[in-house]
Motif scaffolding. Structure first.
Motif, PDB file in Angstrom:
ATOM      1  N   THR A 317      43.337  75.569 -35.993  1.00 49.93           N
ATOM      2  CA  THR A 317      43.672  74.991 -37.298  1.00 49.93           C
ATOM      3  C   THR A 317      44.970  74.201 -37.232  1.00 49.93           C
ATOM      4  O   THR A 317      45.078  73.099 -37.797  1.00 49.93           O
ATOM      5  CB  THR A 317      43.796  76.097 -38.356  1.00 49.93           C
ATOM      6  OG1 THR A 317      42.533  76.758 -38.487  1.00 49.93           O
ATOM      7  CG2 THR A 317      44.208  75.521 -39.696  1.00 49.93           C
ATOM      8  N   ALA A 318      45.965  74.733 -36.541  1.00 46.60           N
ATOM      9  CA  ALA A 318      47.257  74.051 -36.443  1.00 46.60           C
ATOM     10  C   ALA A 318      47.109  72.696 -35.771  1.00 46.60           C
ATOM     11  O   ALA A 318      47.715  71.707 -36.203  1.00 46.60           O
ATOM     12  CB  ALA A 318      48.243  74.923 -35.678  1.00 46.60           C
ATOM     13  N   PHE A 321      45.584  70.181 -38.277  1.00 44.56           N
ATOM     14  CA  PHE A 321      46.565  69.681 -39.238  1.00 44.56           C
ATOM     15  C   PHE A 321      47.597  68.784 -38.550  1.00 44.56           C
ATOM     16  O   PHE A 321      48.078  67.809 -39.145  1.00 44.56           O
ATOM     17  CB  PHE A 321      47.263  70.847 -39.941  1.00 44.56           C
ATOM     18  CG  PHE A 321      46.522  71.334 -41.151  1.00 44.56           C
ATOM     19  CD1 PHE A 321      46.678  70.721 -42.376  1.00 44.56           C
ATOM     20  CD2 PHE A 321      45.647  72.413 -41.055  1.00 44.56           C
ATOM     21  CE1 PHE A 321      45.991  71.154 -43.499  1.00 44.56           C
ATOM     22  CE2 PHE A 321      44.952  72.865 -42.166  1.00 44.56           C
ATOM     23  CZ  PHE A 321      45.124  72.238 -43.397  1.00 44.56           C
ATOM     24  N   ALA A 322      47.956  69.106 -37.303  1.00 49.02           N
ATOM     25  CA  ALA A 322      48.901  68.260 -36.573  1.00 49.02           C
ATOM     26  C   ALA A 322      48.311  66.866 -36.360  1.00 49.02           C
ATOM     27  O   ALA A 322      49.004  65.850 -36.485  1.00 49.02           O
ATOM     28  CB  ALA A 322      49.249  68.901 -35.236  1.00 49.02           C
ATOM     29  N   PHE A 323      47.018  66.811 -36.029  1.00 51.28           N
ATOM     30  CA  PHE A 323      46.337  65.532 -35.864  1.00 51.28           C
ATOM     31  C   PHE A 323      46.405  64.717 -37.155  1.00 51.28           C
ATOM     32  O   PHE A 323      46.825  63.552 -37.160  1.00 51.28           O
ATOM     33  CB  PHE A 323      44.874  65.784 -35.477  1.00 51.28           C
ATOM     34  CG  PHE A 323      44.018  64.554 -35.414  1.00 51.28           C
ATOM     35  CD1 PHE A 323      43.972  63.780 -34.264  1.00 51.28           C
ATOM     36  CD2 PHE A 323      43.237  64.166 -36.497  1.00 51.28           C
ATOM     37  CE1 PHE A 323      43.176  62.650 -34.190  1.00 51.28           C
ATOM     38  CE2 PHE A 323      42.440  63.043 -36.442  1.00 51.28           C
ATOM     39  CZ  PHE A 323      42.413  62.273 -35.283  1.00 51.28           C
ATOM     40  N   ALA A 324      46.009  65.335 -38.251  1.00 50.88           N
ATOM     41  CA  ALA A 324      46.004  64.625 -39.527  1.00 50.88           C
ATOM     42  C   ALA A 324      47.414  64.243 -39.956  1.00 50.88           C
ATOM     43  O   ALA A 324      47.650  63.135 -40.456  1.00 50.88           O
ATOM     44  CB  ALA A 324      45.330  65.492 -40.598  1.00 50.88           C
ATOM     45  N   GLY A 325      48.379  65.152 -39.771  1.00 49.36           N
ATOM     46  CA  GLY A 325      49.747  64.860 -40.169  1.00 49.36           C
ATOM     47  C   GLY A 325      50.361  63.724 -39.384  1.00 49.36           C
ATOM     48  O   GLY A 325      51.102  62.895 -39.940  1.00 49.36           O
ATOM     49  N   PRO A 387      36.398  68.979 -41.309  1.00 54.71           N
ATOM     50  CA  PRO A 387      37.288  69.183 -42.456  1.00 54.71           C
ATOM     51  C   PRO A 387      38.373  70.171 -42.072  1.00 54.71           C
ATOM     52  O   PRO A 387      38.277  70.841 -41.043  1.00 54.71           O
ATOM     53  CB  PRO A 387      36.352  69.780 -43.497  1.00 54.71           C
ATOM     54  CG  PRO A 387      35.372  70.569 -42.689  1.00 54.71           C
ATOM     55  CD  PRO A 387      35.218  69.851 -41.360  1.00 54.71           C
ATOM     56  N   LEU A 388      39.394  70.309 -42.924  1.00 54.89           N
ATOM     57  CA  LEU A 388      40.469  71.264 -42.706  1.00 54.89           C
ATOM     58  C   LEU A 388      40.310  72.434 -43.672  1.00 54.89           C
ATOM     59  O   LEU A 388      39.987  72.222 -44.842  1.00 54.89           O
ATOM     60  CB  LEU A 388      41.827  70.581 -42.916  1.00 54.89           C
ATOM     61  CG  LEU A 388      42.113  69.409 -41.971  1.00 54.89           C
ATOM     62  CD1 LEU A 388      43.400  68.699 -42.371  1.00 54.89           C
ATOM     63  CD2 LEU A 388      42.192  69.885 -40.532  1.00 54.89           C
ATOM     64  N   PRO A 389      40.525  73.657 -43.195  1.00 56.35           N
ATOM     65  CA  PRO A 389      40.278  74.821 -44.059  1.00 56.35           C
ATOM     66  C   PRO A 389      41.372  75.009 -45.113  1.00 56.35           C
ATOM     67  O   PRO A 389      42.538  74.708 -44.882  1.00 56.35           O
ATOM     68  CB  PRO A 389      40.291  75.986 -43.056  1.00 56.35           C
ATOM     69  CG  PRO A 389      41.184  75.530 -41.953  1.00 56.35           C
ATOM     70  CD  PRO A 389      40.955  74.054 -41.840  1.00 56.35           C
ATOM     71  N   GLY A 441      53.076  73.060 -39.061  1.00 53.07           N
ATOM     72  CA  GLY A 441      53.895  74.213 -39.420  1.00 53.07           C
ATOM     73  C   GLY A 441      53.582  74.742 -40.794  1.00 53.07           C
ATOM     74  O   GLY A 441      53.473  75.969 -41.004  1.00 53.07           O
ATOM     75  N   VAL A 442      53.415  73.842 -41.758  1.00 54.08           N
ATOM     76  CA  VAL A 442      53.076  74.265 -43.124  1.00 54.08           C
ATOM     77  C   VAL A 442      51.714  74.936 -43.136  1.00 54.08           C
ATOM     78  O   VAL A 442      51.504  75.954 -43.829  1.00 54.08           O
ATOM     79  CB  VAL A 442      53.114  73.070 -44.084  1.00 54.08           C
ATOM     80  CG1 VAL A 442      52.546  73.461 -45.457  1.00 54.08           C
ATOM     81  CG2 VAL A 442      54.536  72.537 -44.247  1.00 54.08           C
ATOM     82  N   ALA A 443      50.775  74.399 -42.367  1.00 52.60           N
ATOM     83  CA  ALA A 443      49.439  75.003 -42.304  1.00 52.60           C
ATOM     84  C   ALA A 443      49.504  76.422 -41.763  1.00 52.60           C
ATOM     85  O   ALA A 443      48.847  77.334 -42.289  1.00 52.60           O
ATOM     86  CB  ALA A 443      48.510  74.146 -41.455  1.00 52.60           C
ATOM     87  N   LEU A 444      50.272  76.624 -40.717  1.00 55.77           N
ATOM     88  CA  LEU A 444      50.419  77.962 -40.157  1.00 55.77           C
ATOM     89  C   LEU A 444      51.063  78.925 -41.157  1.00 55.77           C
ATOM     90  O   LEU A 444      50.709  80.106 -41.219  1.00 55.77           O
ATOM     91  CB  LEU A 444      51.239  77.914 -38.865  1.00 55.77           C
ATOM     92  CG  LEU A 444      50.536  77.380 -37.625  1.00 55.77           C
ATOM     93  CD1 LEU A 444      51.516  77.267 -36.458  1.00 55.77           C
ATOM     94  CD2 LEU A 444      49.351  78.274 -37.233  1.00 55.77           C
ATOM     95  N   ALA A 445      52.013  78.413 -41.935  1.00 53.55           N
ATOM     96  CA  ALA A 445      52.744  79.271 -42.870  1.00 53.55           C
ATOM     97  C   ALA A 445      51.924  79.594 -44.112  1.00 53.55           C
ATOM     98  O   ALA A 445      52.001  80.724 -44.633  1.00 53.55           O
ATOM     99  CB  ALA A 445      54.046  78.588 -43.272  1.00 53.55           C
ATOM    100  N   LEU A 446      51.112  78.643 -44.587  1.00 54.98           N
ATOM    101  CA  LEU A 446      50.458  78.817 -45.891  1.00 54.98           C
ATOM    102  C   LEU A 446      48.939  78.980 -45.839  1.00 54.98           C
ATOM    103  O   LEU A 446      48.361  79.544 -46.765  1.00 54.98           O
ATOM    104  CB  LEU A 446      50.787  77.625 -46.795  1.00 54.98           C
ATOM    105  CG  LEU A 446      52.276  77.377 -47.100  1.00 54.98           C
ATOM    106  CD1 LEU A 446      52.412  76.167 -48.008  1.00 54.98           C
ATOM    107  CD2 LEU A 446      52.907  78.615 -47.752  1.00 54.98           C
TER     108      LEU A 446
END
Length: 448
Positions: A317-318, A321-325, A387-389, A441-446
């Protein structure tokens, strides 16, 4: 027939020796080692010398070019036979045959018409089918597969051939036009890495991936939004994104390239008059493409490696999100620069003092708004297509925040370090890295 064309044909004949690898086994390097020794110490004149000699070889009295290419092929052959986890023989053969026959194709193309695009087209037109055919031949020689198994393996053969052709064409065009040993070694090692990351190659998927990426790459070149090297880089990254990620990941990537390229061309003459236009008439080269998309590509590789090694949902997942970010940051930065550069009264981001248009670190409110819209656009695409979860609002917010963070880092670096210390491509790379780290990082945290 010109001497250059004859020489390319001779090198292709030497490359054909790789087809004997299955029969020779651990001695697969022997033919190339023998050629290297003959080229360096035995063949000093005569028809063979004239066939393979480059201008510098005649001055030295030995076939340095042939010897170095044969030594590079020897090294790849050793990698395919000696290690405990060797390079697949199919990758070895695809590299040697693809590069040598690709060079022949490039030379054939230039006999009719000159130009970097023509050379690359000729390289791919002969190198790609030769790499596919080479893999089929060695698989049959090894007796490791019947007709049905060959059909099942065809998608992977096509993938390896496409990767070797694109990597070799890119390395030759961008870095080492006449240094074939470096091209051979770098192409073989990269193809080996990418092949190891692939779990499964879908036949329809790989056919569509090649067709779509090549078509869009050519369109970018024809429209003037990418140079030849930029086109090759984009096609290679696109193909690997499809295979290692998915078509959804690819659409997010290509959306950035398309919108970013068009925004660069938007009111280009006016930007030129204002001194804020991109160089090379807005055509992006390989360094520009990599500066904006290298972090995204690393995220794709990390995603594929995590999935293959079963490292768990949070890691996978991280990387998503890193790819998209990172791409949200690239889009945000590009639109803020291309749109903001059309407006007067920019202010330096660190002091808010008025600065001339085009000043590194100068921002306008119009550019900032365009950047936020660009980040949100990428976030929406990522939500729908990857998609992203997670809840939709939180997912889009996480990616958008990463994009805005990357845009801000780009402006801060432009105001403080860009110029004498680091170049624009390095600033782009650091900005997209910031976007990837924030979103991941935000994805991992939230969200995990």
């Amino acid at each position: 027939m010109t001497s250059t064309l004859r020489r390319a044909g001779g090198f292709a004949a030497v490359g054909t020796l790789s087809l004997a690898a299955p029969a020779l086994g651990v001695a697969a390097a022997a033919p190339f080692a023998a050629v290297a020794l003959l080229a360096a110490f035995v063949i000093t004149d005569g028809p063979l010398f004239e066939l393979f000699a480059r201008p510098g070889d005649r001055e030295d009295g030995r076939l340095n070019g042939l010897a170095s290419v044969a030594l590079a092929a020897t090294g790849l052959a050793l990698l395919a036979t000696v290690p405990r986890e060797p390079m697949p023989v199919t990758v070895f053969v695809a590299t040697v045959v693809g590069v040598t026959y690709g060079n022949l194709g490039g030379q054939l193309a230039t006999t009719r018409r000159e130009g970097p695009f023509v050379t690359v087209a000729g390289f791919a037109a002969l190198g790609f089918p030769a790499a596919v055919a080479g893999q089929v031949v060695v698989t049959m020689v090894a007796g490791a597969a019947g007709p049905s198994a060959l059909v099942a393996a065809a998608p992977e053969f096509v993938f390896v051939a496409a990767v070797t052709t694109l990597v070799a064409a890119l390395v030759r065009s961008a870095l080492y036009e006449r240094d074939d040993p470096v091209v051979l070694l770098s192409t073989g090692i990269l193809a080996w890495v990418f092949d190891a990351l692939v779990v499964n190659v879908d036949p329809v998927g790989i056919a569509l991936a090649i067709a779509v990426t090549v078509a869009l790459g050519y369109a970018s070149y024809a429209l003037g939004t990418a140079s030849v090297t930029g086109m090759l880089t984009g096609v290679l990254l696109g193909l690997l994104t499809v295979v290692l990620g998915s078509f959804g990941w690819f659409v997010v990537l290509i959306a950035f390239f398309s919108v970013g390229g068009l925004s660069t061309k938007f009111r280009y003459e006016e930007k030129l008059d204002r001194g804020v236009a991109e160089d090379n008439e807005g055509a992006r080269g390989s360094s520009n493409v990599l500066g904006n998309a290298a972090v995204a590509f690393i995220a794709v590789v990390g995603f594929a490696a995590s999935s293959r090694l079963s490292l768990g949902g949070p890691t996978v997942t991280a990387f998503g999100f890193a790819f998209a970010g990172s791409l949200a940051a690239a889009m945000s930065d590009t639109l803020s620069s291309e749109i903001g550069g059309l407006y007067d009264r920019p202010r330096l981001i660190t002091t808010l003092e008025p600065v001339p248009p085009g000043t590194d670190g100068g921002v306008t409110w119009q550019g900032e708004v365009a950047g936020v819209v660009g980040a949100a656009f990428v976030a929406g695409l990522a939500l729908v297509l990857m998609p992203l979860p997670g809840p939709a609002a939180l997912v889009t917010g996480t990616v958008t925040v990463g994009g805005i963070a990357g845009m801000t880092v780009d402006s801060l670096l432009g105001a403080t370090l860009e110029g004498d210390r680091i170049g624009n491509e390095a600033v782009n790379l650091l900005a997209t890295l910031a976007g990837a780290l924030v979103s991941g990082g935000v994805a991992l945290a939230l969200l995990v």
